[in-house]
Design a protein around this motif. Structure first.
Motif, short mmCIF file in Angstrom:
data_model
loop_
_atom_site.label_atom_id
_atom_site.label_comp_id
_atom_site.label_asym_id
_atom_site.label_seq_id
_atom_site.Cartn_x
_atom_site.Cartn_y
_atom_site.Cartn_z
N LEU A 87 1.18 -0.96 -0.22
CA LEU A 87 0.11 0.06 0.33
C LEU A 87 0.71 1.42 -0.07
O LEU A 87 2.16 1.32 0.08
CB LEU A 87 -0.89 -0.06 1.09
N TYR A 88 0.81 2.35 -0.44
CA TYR A 88 1.22 3.43 -0.73
C TYR A 88 0.71 4.75 -0.38
O TYR A 88 0.91 5.47 -0.13
CB TYR A 88 1.57 4.34 -2.64
N ASP A 89 -0.53 4.61 0.84
CA ASP A 89 -1.04 5.74 1.33
C ASP A 89 -0.14 5.77 2.49
O ASP A 89 -1.15 4.90 3.46
CB ASP A 89 -2.72 5.60 1.62
N PRO A 90 -0.23 6.59 3.39
CA PRO A 90 0.26 6.24 4.79
C PRO A 90 -0.39 5.95 5.51
O PRO A 90 -0.47 5.46 6.84
CB PRO A 90 0.88 7.91 4.94
N ALA A 91 -1.79 6.91 5.45
CA ALA A 91 -3.19 6.61 6.86
C ALA A 91 -3.01 5.32 6.80
O ALA A 91 -4.22 4.86 7.28
CB ALA A 91 -3.77 7.10 5.54
N LEU A 92 -3.01 3.95 5.58
CA LEU A 92 -3.35 2.88 5.74
C LEU A 92 -2.24 1.59 6.67
O LEU A 92 -2.48 0.51 6.56
CB LEU A 92 -3.70 2.54 4.61
N TYR A 93 -1.21 2.66 7.18
CA TYR A 93 -0.39 2.24 8.28
C TYR A 93 -0.14 2.37 9.41
O TYR A 93 0.49 2.36 10.08
CB TYR A 93 0.87 2.49 7.32
N LYS A 140 8.97 2.05 -1.70
CA LYS A 140 7.76 3.03 -1.55
C LYS A 140 6.58 2.87 -0.63
O LYS A 140 6.13 3.77 0.48
CB LYS A 140 7.03 3.27 -3.27
N ALA A 200 6.35 4.71 2.81
CA ALA A 200 4.30 4.92 3.32
C ALA A 200 4.28 4.56 4.80
O ALA A 200 3.57 5.54 5.45
CB ALA A 200 3.39 4.35 2.41
N GLY A 243 3.19 6.77 8.61
CA GLY A 243 2.11 6.08 9.02
C GLY A 243 2.25 5.51 10.02
O GLY A 243 0.54 5.40 10.25
#
Length: 250
Positions: free
Chosen positions: A66-72, A170, A174, A178
């Motif tokens: 995954l590449y959206d920090p909010a998902l970590y 990448k 992220a 996150g």
């Protein structure tokens, strides 16, 4: 390796041995193999009569990237851990986490207390409270064109580690951005399970284990002698200390 679905993501896991379950939660940039299989943890625990379950975090190893920090967010990763136990029909387990995995373990102990019988927070001391994890400069190092462009020593270490293990840089960048959640002192004090805080005596990343253990109602410290952050993972003192801790709370 088998997989399970959590939050719509396909995550890789292992399930070996028989007996009372132990869930292993690896650190940033690592994987279930690097953190737990290769250093001998799975062998040590299964030979001690335990069932060992471990998984690759989202963004790591053989799991979805995954590449959206909010998902970590670490609570999302704790939810992944709970989902794996539910998938395997395990209502409760002893949980061992290392570094970022220790942050996830602490979150799991708070959000799903009935799931965690005991907890080991490896490679993480008082920085669980007064720190936000590894510095964001590591993300910059992971996104640099090459290792030669990285001058920060810690950044170089994690970039070289990612390159060696063919990590998705990448996705890891992220994750760094996150998963920077700390806990309040009140949150730590709410953790009622027995907890061992195990940190290398030369570890400059984790923070002092003693102030954290003092905040925990049932905390204790294990010093891993003459080890800094990464080598402490596979140390024999760490393994033997954990086995004694688990036996004491069987």
């Amino acid at each position: 390796m088998p997989t399970f679905i959590s939050d719509g993501l396909e995550l890789s896991y292992l399930d070996e041995g028989a007996g009372e379950p132990v869930l292993l939660i690896h650190g940033f940039g690592s994987s279930k193999e690097i953190n737990w299989v290769y250093p001998g943890w799975v062998k040590t625990l299964t030979e001690a009569g335990r069932r060992v379950v471990a998984f690759d975090h989202r963004g790591h190893g053989a799991s979805a990237k995954l590449y959206d920090p909010a998902l970590y967010h670490t609570r999302l990763m704790a939810k992944d851990a709970k989902t794996l136990l539910d998938t395997l029909g395990l209502p409760r387990a002893d949980v061992i986490g290392y570094s970022m995995g220790a942050r996830v373990t602490a979150q799991l102990a708070i959000t799903e207390p009935a799931t965690v019988r005991t907890a080991v927070l490896g490679g993480l001391g008082i920085h669980l409270v007064d720190g936000v994890g590894l510095p964001q400069t590591i993300a910059d190092a992971l996104e640099a064109d090459s290792l030669d462009d990285v001058t920060d020593p810690m950044g170089r270490m994690f970039r070289a580690f990612a390159d060696t293990n063919k990590g998705d840089r990448k996705a890891l960048a992220a994750c760094i951005r996150g998963s920077r959640q700390s806990l309040s002192r009140d949150e730590v004090a709410s953790i009622q399970q027995p907890v061992m805080v195990a940190v290398g005596t030369r570890d400059l990343i984790a923070g002092d284990p003693r102030p954290l253990a003092e905040l925990l109602p049932h905390g204790q410290v294990l010093d891993i002698p003459n080890r800094d952050h990464n080598p402490a993972v596979g140390d024999k003192v760490f393994k033997s200390g954990v086995l004694e801790f688990l036996a004491a709370h069987a």
